[in-house]
Structures are given as structure tokens and as C-alpha cells.
Design a protein around this motif. Structure first.
Motif, PDB file in Angstrom:
ATOM      1  N   VAL A  12       0.816  -1.309  -0.007  1.00  0.00           N
ATOM      2  CA  VAL A  12      -0.133   0.067   0.077  1.00  0.00           C
ATOM      3  C   VAL A  12       0.977   1.394  -0.112  1.00  0.00           C
ATOM      4  CG1 VAL A  12      -1.928  -1.137   1.320  1.00  0.00           C
ATOM      5  CG2 VAL A  12      -0.261   0.241   2.414  1.00  0.00           C
ATOM      6  N   ARG A  14       1.195   4.801   1.718  1.00  0.00           N
ATOM      7  CA  ARG A  14       0.806   5.540   3.018  1.00  0.00           C
ATOM      8  C   ARG A  14       1.030   7.156   2.694  1.00  0.00           C
ATOM      9  NH1 ARG A  14      -0.664   3.843   8.234  1.00  0.00           N
ATOM     10  NH2 ARG A  14      -0.532   2.024   7.419  1.00  0.00           N
ATOM     11  N   ARG A  26       0.632  -4.531   3.391  1.00  0.00           N
ATOM     12  CA  ARG A  26      -0.828  -4.422   3.714  1.00  0.00           C
ATOM     13  C   ARG A  26      -1.146  -5.044   4.680  1.00  0.00           C
ATOM     14  NH1 ARG A  26      -3.606  -4.270  -1.458  1.00  0.00           N
ATOM     15  NH2 ARG A  26      -5.490  -4.789  -0.536  1.00  0.00           N
ATOM     16  N   ALA A  30      -3.904  -0.633  10.781  1.00  0.00           N
ATOM     17  CA  ALA A  30      -2.689   0.214  10.701  1.00  0.00           C
ATOM     18  C   ALA A  30      -2.752   1.136  11.824  1.00  0.00           C
ATOM     19  CB  ALA A  30      -2.640   1.509   9.589  1.00  0.00           C
ATOM     20  N   THR A  36      -4.132   5.642   3.727  1.00  0.00           N
ATOM     21  CA  THR A  36      -3.772   4.367   2.958  1.00  0.00           C
ATOM     22  C   THR A  36      -4.379   4.274   1.591  1.00  0.00           C
ATOM     23  OG1 THR A  36      -3.508   3.184   5.104  1.00  0.00           O
ATOM     24  CG2 THR A  36      -3.484   2.034   3.093  1.00  0.00           C
TER      25      THR A  36
END
Length: 127
Positions: A12, A14, A26, A30, A36
Motif C-alpha cells: 500500500v 501511505r 498491507r 494500521a 492508505t
């Protein structure tokens, strides 16, 4: 700066405070700041965990369908009951309001993009 392309189906992006963008593993929950951006390729309902409701308490979630077609179910309250169904085709998007339980079902194999703050996100098994 790393000049290697990123596979967004396995990692991903961020978007961090201070204008930084990082590439990360991933994960649903989080535990730090930053939006994200994630892509998902879904062949079956299992790939979008259609047997669970999902909620993001810290932000709205932008959901975009890049290819395919999905049905987005929005729950009216904390308990299962009345639902709103929104059909999203390729090239369309929807903003799921903060704290709104939601889930997906596929009408066809699909590629999805989501943008949200994952902090505090939760899944709940459907009744």
C-alpha cells in the motif's frame, strides 16, 4: 530515492503527515497516522471478505472500481438490519461515510482502489 515500481496489489501507499509517501505492508489495522491507498483484485466474494462488515472510525473511505462491478452494502446502524445497496461499475466511485459499516459483493471479477485512514478499523462477522 528508490526508483523501483511498487505492486499495489501486494503493498500500500501511505500518505503521511508532512507530505511524505511511504510503501508499506498491507494490513487492515494500521496503528499510525496517514491515509492508505490500496488496490485489491477480487475474483470471488471471498476476496472482498463479503462475509464480514467493515468500519473505519477515523475517516470516510473513498472506494473506486477500476474494472468489473461490485455491490456495496451499507448498514443503517450498529446491528444488522436495513441496508442500502449501491452498485458500482468500472470507472465509478463512492465515499463511505466515517463510522458506517459496509461490505462488498462482486457482480464480476473486479479491481478496486480504496483510500482511508485505517487506524481503528474493524471487521465484524455477518450474522
Amino acid at each position: 530515492m528508490d526508483l523501483t515500481p511498487v505492486d499495489l496489489f501486494t503493498a500500500v501507499l501511505r500518505l503521511r503527515p508532512g507530505r511524505a509517501v511511504t510503501v508499506e505492508e498491507r494490513r487492515m489495522d494500521a496503528d499510525d497516522e496517514g491515509w492508505t491507498v490500496a488496490l485489491t483484485h477480487a475474483e470471488t466474494d471471498h476476496d472482498v471478505h463479503s462475509d464480514h462488515w467493515e468500519v473505519h472510525p477515523e475517516s470516510d473511505e473513498a472506494v473506486c472500481v477500476l474494472s468489473g462491478q461490485v455491490r456495496l452494502y451499507l448498514r443503517q446502524g450498529e446491528a444488522e438490519g436495513a441496508q442500502v445497496v449501491v452498485t458500482l461499475a468500472a470507472g465509478t466511485g463512492f465515499v463511505v461515510p466515517r463510522n458506517r459499516w459496509h461490505r462488498f459483493e462482486l457482480d464480476a471479477p473486479s479491481d478496486l482502489m480504496s483510500i482511508a485512514l485505517r487506524l481503528g478499523s474493524r471487521l465484524e462477522k455477518r450474522a
